[in-house]
Design a protein around this motif. Structure first.
Motif, short mmCIF file in Angstrom:
data_model
loop_
_atom_site.label_atom_id
_atom_site.label_comp_id
_atom_site.label_asym_id
_atom_site.label_seq_id
_atom_site.Cartn_x
_atom_site.Cartn_y
_atom_site.Cartn_z
N LEU A 65 0.83 -1.20 0.00
CA LEU A 65 0.00 0.00 0.00
C LEU A 65 0.87 1.25 0.00
N LEU A 66 1.87 1.30 0.86
CA LEU A 66 2.77 2.46 0.90
C LEU A 66 3.47 2.66 -0.44
N VAL B 85 2.91 5.84 -3.19
CA VAL B 85 3.99 6.71 -3.64
C VAL B 85 4.11 6.67 -5.16
N ARG B 86 4.00 5.51 -5.74
CA ARG B 86 4.04 5.41 -7.22
C ARG B 86 2.86 6.15 -7.83
N PHE B 87 1.66 5.99 -7.24
CA PHE B 87 0.46 6.65 -7.76
C PHE B 87 0.60 8.17 -7.72
N ALA C 236 -3.03 10.63 3.48
CA ALA C 236 -4.43 10.69 3.04
C ALA C 236 -4.75 9.57 2.06
N GLU C 237 -3.87 9.32 1.11
CA GLU C 237 -4.11 8.25 0.14
C GLU C 237 -4.10 6.89 0.81
N THR D 176 8.42 10.75 0.25
CA THR D 176 7.37 10.36 1.20
C THR D 176 7.26 11.34 2.35
N MET D 177 8.38 11.69 2.95
CA MET D 177 8.34 12.61 4.08
C MET D 177 8.01 14.02 3.62
N GLY D 178 8.44 14.41 2.43
CA GLY D 178 8.14 15.73 1.91
C GLY D 178 6.70 15.91 1.48
N ASN D 179 6.03 14.78 1.23
CA ASN D 179 4.62 14.81 0.82
C ASN D 179 3.77 14.02 1.81
N ARG D 180 4.16 14.08 3.07
CA ARG D 180 3.53 13.25 4.09
C ARG D 180 2.01 13.40 4.15
#
Length: 311
Positions: free
Chosen positions: A51-52, A56-58, A82-83, A73-77
């Motif tokens: 899922l993670l 991130v790919r999506f 939310a996803e 990931t951390m920059g777009n936490r």
């Protein structure tokens, strides 16, 4: 197990030798306290590696390099969290039809198929795909599903399917570009053949979309099963679904499905759906157990690429 242990086991048992990128990511996450803290804010069912990585790919993030993956990931936490809260791992691997086919072809025809955890319903079309069991072809057209078979003769025919339906908490629409993009994001990065197979299977399904119902696997199964046409053999089936279901709900589902007319095909890991006296699996990779009406038949690999029939 802890989340760190889950990711380490995923790297060793599922990704090793199958996806070097995901093996690197899973090991890196298992050792990263900040990433583990992020996952710890999510419900346990939402902490899965698939899922993670799929989210991130999506979202357009990198998955080849662990450092770049972490930075994204951390920059777009907020977006990642939310996803992950709203989405589910719904890997709709049409290749799994290859391990179901020997059982489906041997049942009384015609069939009424009902898949639990159907995602977009791509596994509801075993009669419309082509197969290759070693040098033994079955059917024609695209996609062609390859499967190595040990201990059983390949099926000689395709099943006759007259009705197909699926049950899912969040059914996906095979005619929706956004939903197909999510399915694409769930395909592991190196698996271009799987990605091509997904697109070919989605094209098949889009010409005749299945009946997909939003609902719970135990509570809503009887009503959907009752819609199957008279004169067809009802087959309720599922593959790599029950690990997402709490143990009490699995037990309720198993009790419910055993009481339905027709047959039940399960293809799940033995820790999720246990059977006594199983032989050792053929290798260290994570295997499912293919079972018919509660009787185990074979070990299978998770994407349908191989099956080893029990003696």
């Amino acid at each position: 197990m802890t989340t760190a242990a889950d990711y380490a086991e995923f790297a060793a048992r599922e990704a090793h030798g199958v996806s070097p990128a995901y093996e690197r990511l899973a090991l890196a996450v298992s050792r990263d306290q900040e990433m583990l803290a992020l996952l710890g804010t999510l419900p346990p069912a939402k902490r899965q590696p698939n899922l993670l990585f799929g989210v991130v790919r999506f979202l357009g993030g990198p998955v080849e390099d662990p450092a770049a993956f972490r930075d994204f990931t951390m920059g777009n936490r907020p977006a990642v969290e939310a996803e992950m809260r709203t989405r589910a791992t719904q890997t709709n691997e049409a290749g799994r039809c290859a391990v179901l086919l020997p059982v489906l072809a041997a049942l009384p025809q015609p069939l009424a198929l009902l898949e639990v955890g159907a995602s977009a319903g791509l596994c509801l079309y075993p009669d419309r795909y082509a197969y290759r069991y070693g040098d033994h072809p079955v059917g024609s057209g695209e996609p062609v599903l390859d499967c190595a078979v040990t201990g059983v003769a390949p099926p000689a025919r395709l099943p006759d399917v007259v009705w197909r339906a699926g049950l899912d908490l969040n059914p996906l629409d095979v005619t929706s570009p956004a939903d197909v993009a999510w399915l694409d994001a769930l395909v592991w990065p190196e698996h271009e053949r799987r990605r091509a197979r997904l697109r070919a299977a989605a094209a098949v399904a889009a010409t005749d979309p299945p009946l997909l119902v939003r609902g719970d696997l135990a509570d809503d199964l009887p009503d959907l099963a009752a819609k199957a046409p008279a004169g067809a053999t009802l087959v309720v089936f599922h593959t790599s679904v029950l690990y997402q279901v709490p143990a009490p709900r699995r037990e309720a589902f198993a009790k419910m499905v055993r009481g339905l007319p027709g047959h039940w095909i399960a293809n799940e890991t033995p820790d999720v759906l246990p059977y006594p006296g199983l032989p050792e699996p053929p290798g260290a990779a994570l295997h499912n157990v293919l079972a018919l009406d509660g009787t185990p038949l074979a070990w299978t690999l998770s994407h349908g690429q191989a099956m080893t029939w029990f003696a």
